[in-house]
Design a protein around this motif. Sequence first.
Motif, short mmCIF file in Angstrom:
data_model
loop_
_atom_site.label_atom_id
_atom_site.label_comp_id
_atom_site.label_asym_id
_atom_site.label_seq_id
_atom_site.Cartn_x
_atom_site.Cartn_y
_atom_site.Cartn_z
N GLN A 1 0.84 -1.21 0.00
CA GLN A 1 0.00 0.00 0.00
C GLN A 1 0.87 1.26 0.00
OE1 GLN A 1 -2.56 0.33 3.40
NE2 GLN A 1 -3.72 2.02 2.55
N LEU A 2 1.95 1.23 0.80
CA LEU A 2 2.88 2.36 0.86
C LEU A 2 3.52 2.62 -0.50
CD1 LEU A 2 4.40 4.44 2.61
CD2 LEU A 2 6.11 2.69 3.05
N LYS A 3 3.91 1.56 -1.20
CA LYS A 3 4.53 1.72 -2.51
C LYS A 3 3.53 2.32 -3.52
CE LYS A 3 7.35 -1.27 -4.20
NZ LYS A 3 7.94 -2.52 -4.74
N ASN A 4 2.29 1.88 -3.44
CA ASN A 4 1.27 2.43 -4.34
C ASN A 4 1.08 3.92 -4.11
OD1 ASN A 4 0.77 0.01 -5.62
ND2 ASN A 4 -0.84 -0.59 -4.19
N LYS A 5 1.04 4.33 -2.86
CA LYS A 5 0.87 5.75 -2.54
C LYS A 5 2.06 6.56 -3.03
CE LYS A 5 -2.33 5.37 1.33
NZ LYS A 5 -2.60 5.69 2.74
N LYS A 6 3.26 6.00 -2.91
CA LYS A 6 4.43 6.71 -3.41
C LYS A 6 4.34 6.92 -4.92
CE LYS A 6 7.83 5.27 0.06
NZ LYS A 6 9.06 4.50 0.30
N LEU A 7 3.84 5.92 -5.63
CA LEU A 7 3.68 6.06 -7.08
C LEU A 7 2.67 7.15 -7.42
CD1 LEU A 7 3.66 2.30 -8.20
CD2 LEU A 7 5.42 4.01 -8.69
N VAL A 8 1.57 7.20 -6.65
CA VAL A 8 0.57 8.24 -6.87
C VAL A 8 1.16 9.62 -6.66
CG1 VAL A 8 -1.60 9.22 -6.01
CG2 VAL A 8 -1.40 6.76 -6.35
N TYR A 9 1.93 9.79 -5.56
CA TYR A 9 2.57 11.08 -5.29
C TYR A 9 3.54 11.45 -6.40
CZ TYR A 9 0.79 11.06 -0.48
OH TYR A 9 -0.02 11.08 0.60
N LYS A 10 4.27 10.45 -6.90
CA LYS A 10 5.23 10.72 -7.95
C LYS A 10 4.53 11.18 -9.22
CE LYS A 10 9.49 10.72 -9.38
NZ LYS A 10 10.47 11.65 -8.80
N GLN A 11 3.41 10.51 -9.55
CA GLN A 11 2.65 10.90 -10.74
C GLN A 11 2.12 12.32 -10.61
OE1 GLN A 11 -0.28 7.83 -11.01
NE2 GLN A 11 1.07 6.35 -12.02
N LYS A 12 1.58 12.66 -9.43
CA LYS A 12 1.07 14.01 -9.21
C LYS A 12 2.19 15.04 -9.33
CE LYS A 12 -2.89 12.84 -6.29
NZ LYS A 12 -3.51 12.98 -4.95
#
Length: 669
Positions: A435-446
């Motif tokens: 879950q943490l890795k997914n959130k990091k990817l979302v932040y990176k995309q934003k």
Amino acid sequence: MRIRIIFLFSFFVIFYSCLKSEKRTARLLNKYEVYTKIENKEAYLDSIYNLILSETNDSLQREELLQIATRYEGLDQVPKFKQTLYKAYDLAVKQTDTLHQAQVFWYLGDFYDQKQIADSSYYYFLKAEHLYASQQDSLNWARMLLYKAGVLYDIGIYTECETATAQALEILSKQNETRLLYEANVQMTLVLKELKEYKAVLKYYLKIPTLLLQLEREGYDKKRLQRSWLSYYNNIGDYYNEMNKPLEGRRHFEEALSQNTIDDFPKLKAMLLSNYAYNLMLSDLKSSKIDSLLDLSLTLRKEVNHVQGIINGKIYKAEFNLLKNDTLGAIIGMREAYELALANNSGYELMNSLKFLAEYDQMNTESYYVTYLELQDSLHNIERQTRNKFARIAYETSEIEKKNDILIKRNSYLWGITIVILSFSFIGFMAYHLQLKNKKLVYKQKELQVVQHIQELLLQKQEIANRVRDQERERIARDLHDGIVSNIHVLRSNLMLLPTSEPQKKIRLNKQLEEAEEQLRNLSHDMFKKLFKNNDNFSDIVKDLVLQQKNTFETNFVFIANNNIKWDYYSNNQKIQIYLILLELLHNVNKHSYASECKVILIEMAQSIIIRVCDNGVGLANGKVTRGMGFKNVHHRLKGLKGVFTISKLDDMTMMVIEVPYEKKNTNL
């Protein structure tokens, strides 16, 4: 029982010590305010500062440090002022006191604003704005937006200023804060006027009297209210001057100048007198008041040493002398304005005075024109650099805050993961980790989206700056080609017809005029080539030309074109001629048509391009096609392109059509 007694005794000792310390600090600060004859105020403040640092790190201590900082600023002790603010900020960070952190940024932004250091002022107001927004402190959030908008307005970044002011107005619409709402409306009128959004300007002007009356009911300071009323009359009067409605503007100037309190504000009175004089110049040039109004305004500005006002007063005086046909007096007055603007680095006034002198001081026209162009290029470069700098400040500030947020959240997640490891099984840990890795990817995309958006904005601003520069270059080149070159040609022809006893001298003079004519023609052609050399798609250039048109009767301009028109079949010189022809036709629409809509249509035929300019205006007067100088220029240019120009009337539409045949790589003009 004994333990309870000891605890209560300790509590009262601590409470009494804190209360005593608080009273002592307040008493010392009060003494500083009351006793103005303290010999060494700086040393006195130093002692209070050290006393405050010995106290507990709480909100009261931080508030006292802010009070000390303002007093250091009053003594012009800038290093100690900043040191005290930084100390208050460090203490606020330790206690996660966001509001006092924001207040420190507010004080620093205000300090740099007074020093006219725009980038630092903008940076700190932006930091304060973000902190107040994060805490939902709507009132101070709106206040920082307005302060930021003021900085943007002062440096000429009007679009971003409008955005910040609109955001502040949206927030204030839900608050009961009349003064800030008044300031936001005033700011909006100023920036919309600079953006030439005249209809919207009037809407905001009409709100201001209601807000001032509400402030009066709320018991606001009378002197500040009086000044606000005078500023309102001056601004709306100046608005009507600019809209060429002097009779509507005049009553506002006369209302302001009839106020008993006008003499309490000499700087504002001078501005009102100057604008009133200009109003009379627009509507009643023979009025005997104009000279006395301009002279009184200039006298007041000299008394208060308002340098920019003095320059503007001299410019108005020179323009009035020109209207009276006193060209020599106008030139002398404008030279004084130019020299004063040059000495004080007043860019806007310098441009106005140079433009005037280049047009009317015939002895030094070339010198003034060269200086004018150099200054214009310099101002454009400065404007572009300033915009980029402020965009970079906003971007970097946002990035830093974003990274801080990510770090805070990351620390929280690490603590959560540790608790999960201790409390749950390995499967729970793995799920949380994914879950943490997914959130990091979302932040990176934003983050990537934000970076891309900002880059697009910067490119758009660069494009606008280049377009403005190219338009000015094109105008000057056209003036050189169509005006000065033609005049030299006529002069040369007349010279050859004059009888003379020195034919060799006449031939030599004619040769020199011929060389000057050729140099000017080459110069104008070179400038046009620079205008087009970086633009691959000529349709886009034409589209930009059409969509940027504006006139007083607010015609809606529409551009329609075939895709993939073969513009490479035309040389640069041919494109230039097509561009100038279309510019002349659009000028005719703007000047005479009074149309509500104008369509420019580009159609590709088998062996030619057809350009139609259609409007639903009043049409052309009889004989306009043959008598008008503009249409003569169109026919002259089309002759070199082997093109055809026709005008027809269909229902309520006037259609001006040019057809230019393909002649691949033809360089003839």
